[in-house]
Design an enzyme around this catalytic site. Structure first.
Site, mmCIF file in Angstrom:
data_model
loop_
_atom_site.group_PDB
_atom_site.id
_atom_site.type_symbol
_atom_site.label_atom_id
_atom_site.label_comp_id
_atom_site.label_asym_id
_atom_site.label_seq_id
_atom_site.Cartn_x
_atom_site.Cartn_y
_atom_site.Cartn_z
ATOM 1 N N ARG A 135 -8.393 -6.389 -4.731
ATOM 2 C CA ARG A 135 -9.187 -7.202 -5.184
ATOM 3 C C ARG A 135 -10.204 -6.498 -6.070
ATOM 4 O O ARG A 135 -10.957 -6.836 -6.978
ATOM 5 C CB ARG A 135 -10.094 -8.125 -4.324
ATOM 6 C CG ARG A 135 -8.977 -9.329 -3.555
ATOM 7 C CD ARG A 135 -10.094 -10.141 -2.887
ATOM 8 N NE ARG A 135 -9.399 -11.346 -2.471
ATOM 9 C CZ ARG A 135 -8.849 -11.783 -1.319
ATOM 10 N NH1 ARG A 135 -8.707 -10.925 -0.387
ATOM 11 N NH2 ARG A 135 -8.114 -13.001 -1.170
ATOM 12 N N LYS A 189 -10.396 0.935 -0.698
ATOM 13 C CA LYS A 189 -9.433 0.604 -1.859
ATOM 14 C C LYS A 189 -9.111 -0.779 -1.382
ATOM 15 O O LYS A 189 -8.851 -1.398 -0.193
ATOM 16 C CB LYS A 189 -8.123 1.357 -1.669
ATOM 17 C CG LYS A 189 -8.439 2.767 -2.361
ATOM 18 C CD LYS A 189 -7.135 3.382 -2.321
ATOM 19 C CE LYS A 189 -7.471 5.011 -3.100
ATOM 20 N NZ LYS A 189 -6.933 5.287 -4.402
ATOM 21 N N LYS A 249 -9.335 -1.795 7.541
ATOM 22 C CA LYS A 249 -10.257 -2.161 6.595
ATOM 23 C C LYS A 249 -10.320 -3.868 6.967
ATOM 24 O O LYS A 249 -11.684 -4.196 6.827
ATOM 25 C CB LYS A 249 -9.676 -2.216 5.272
ATOM 26 C CG LYS A 249 -10.181 -3.210 4.352
ATOM 27 C CD LYS A 249 -10.387 -2.451 2.955
ATOM 28 C CE LYS A 249 -10.803 -3.562 1.816
ATOM 29 N NZ LYS A 249 -10.015 -4.717 1.684
ATOM 30 N N HIS A 307 -2.267 0.467 1.384
ATOM 31 C CA HIS A 307 -1.111 0.000 1.888
ATOM 32 C C HIS A 307 -0.111 1.140 2.250
ATOM 33 O O HIS A 307 0.629 1.127 3.252
ATOM 34 C CB HIS A 307 -0.458 -0.894 0.995
ATOM 35 C CG HIS A 307 -1.152 -2.039 0.488
ATOM 36 N ND1 HIS A 307 -1.947 -2.324 -0.693
ATOM 37 C CD2 HIS A 307 -1.292 -3.305 1.102
ATOM 38 C CE1 HIS A 307 -2.348 -3.450 -0.847
ATOM 39 N NE2 HIS A 307 -2.502 -3.919 0.566
HETATM 40 P P1 AMP Z 1 -3.412 -7.192 2.008
HETATM 41 O O1 AMP Z 1 -2.560 -6.851 0.880
HETATM 42 O O2 AMP Z 1 -4.747 -7.118 1.295
HETATM 43 O O3 AMP Z 1 -3.266 -8.420 2.823
HETATM 44 O O4 AMP Z 1 -3.237 -5.855 3.038
HETATM 45 C C1 AMP Z 1 -2.363 -5.797 3.638
HETATM 46 C C2 AMP Z 1 -2.420 -4.428 4.737
HETATM 47 O O5 AMP Z 1 -3.143 -3.307 4.328
HETATM 48 C C3 AMP Z 1 -3.655 -5.026 5.741
HETATM 49 O O6 AMP Z 1 -3.345 -4.759 7.199
HETATM 50 C C4 AMP Z 1 -4.819 -4.421 5.177
HETATM 51 O O7 AMP Z 1 -5.733 -4.218 6.463
HETATM 52 C C5 AMP Z 1 -4.277 -3.057 4.834
HETATM 53 N N1 AMP Z 1 -5.292 -2.493 3.920
HETATM 54 C C6 AMP Z 1 -5.602 -2.949 2.948
HETATM 55 N N2 AMP Z 1 -6.705 -2.232 2.202
HETATM 56 C C7 AMP Z 1 -6.555 -1.005 2.933
HETATM 57 C C8 AMP Z 1 -7.287 0.135 3.030
HETATM 58 N N3 AMP Z 1 -8.187 0.493 1.835
HETATM 59 N N4 AMP Z 1 -7.092 1.083 3.888
HETATM 60 C C9 AMP Z 1 -6.198 0.927 4.973
HETATM 61 N N5 AMP Z 1 -5.490 -0.304 4.777
HETATM 62 C C10 AMP Z 1 -5.778 -1.068 3.998
#
Ligand code: AMP
Length: 280
Positions: A187, A184, A149, A37
């Site tokens: 979860r 990363k 990701k 993030h």
């Molecule tokens: P989430 O909180 O899982 O909904 O993710 C929010 C944003 O962070 C989304 O655009 C994801 O694709 C991005 N994101 C989550 N994990 C990663 C990662 N390991 N590397 C790059 N972006 C990520």
């Protein structure tokens, strides 16, 4: 840095910024933030006058048997990470603030959502498109940042912005990984020690896809078969899907001509993990 829970407060602040001629970069998240993030925030910080991060575990994108209730949350820790990344405002609404009584308008998509995660999570992308739409209307960003990701999500959002003539730029950012290669993810916290050790097989399998492709393999079935064999060496892994699809349309490919997205989802205990690689 401001932490704001009401839509009207966000609008007031954004209005002031726009009056000053400031550009706004936006990073939508579900919180429990990590370096993945943070990389999006850093990209947003580099190219915009103001940076907004939303932290909202969106009930609409979870199916009835999924992990909505258990999804990890830690606003205090998240705030420190955002502060450190130079974020100007966190928008952290309650579900009731986003979905008022009587809510009945949705944004859905016919293409791009039939394969990969759309197949195993039938209501997921309707929830994602609807909430991202709402967030774009609230924050009115010039640029929004999404991680590669979630490759299907990135393709879906880009298509939605194109189809609905939304006036902003969508920027994809590379996957951030742990030292051993595991992507990363919020979860990852569900994983037991043993599951965590075995979960490294996801990134090993995408690396194998890359190696096969580099060595000249173009048949999707062969790449999928070899990845399956590798993942099945881990007794705790339950494969949800491994697919080779067109990067833009997310339609399955038999042969890779110039470019393909290889994506997979694997269940380890309570954690459903995803990873992918673009071959070109
Ligand atoms: P989430 O909180 O899982 O909904 O993710 C929010 C944003 O962070 C989304 O655009 C994801 O694709 C991005 N994101 C989550 N994990 C990663 C990662 N390991 N590397 C790059 N972006 C990520």
């Amino acid at each position: 840095m401001k932490i704001v829970t009401k839509i009207t407060e966000v609008r007031e602040e954004i209005k002031k910024w726009k009056k000053e001629g400031f550009s706004v970069g936006f990073v939508p998240t579900m919180g429990y933030l990590h370096e993945g993030h943070k990389s999006l925030m850093t990209a947003a910080r580099a190219n915009n006058d103001k940076v907004v991060v939303s932290i909202f575990v969106n009930p609409m994108q979870f199916g009835p048997t999924e992990d909505l209730a258990n999804y990890p949350r830690d606003l205090e820790r998240d705030s420190l990470l955002c502060e450190d990344a130079g974020v100007d405002m966190i928008f952290h609404p309650e579900a009731e603030e986003m979905y008022d009584i009587g809510f009945c308008s949705y944004v859905d998509m016919n293409g791009l959502t039939k394969e990969l995660c759309g197949k195993s999570r039938p209501v997921h992308f309707r929830g994602v498109c609807t909430v991202v739409n709402k967030l774009f209307h609230i924050v009115q960003p010039d640029r929004a940042y999404f991680g590669e990701k979630d490759a299907q999500q990135l393709a879906v959002i880009k298509r939605m912005v194109l189809d609905l003539n939304m006036d902003l730029e969508i920027i994809g950012c590379p996957i951030v990984r742990e030292a051993d290669g595991l992507a990363k993810s919020s979860r990852n916290t569900y994983l037991t020690k043993e599951e965590r050790e075995q979960a490294v097989i996801l990134s090993k399998s995408v690396a194998l896809a890359k190696e096969l492709f580099t060595d000249g393999e173009r048949k999707a079935a062969v790449i999928i078969e070899k990845m399956t064999q590798l993942i099945e060496t881990m007794p705790l892994a339950k494969i949800d899907y491994i697919q080779v699809v067109d990067t833009r349309t997310i339609e399955p490919l038999d042969m890779i001509e110039t470019e393909a997205l290889v994506a997979l989802a694997v269940q380890f205990g309570k954690a459903r993990l995803i990873d992918n690689i673009t071959l070109r």
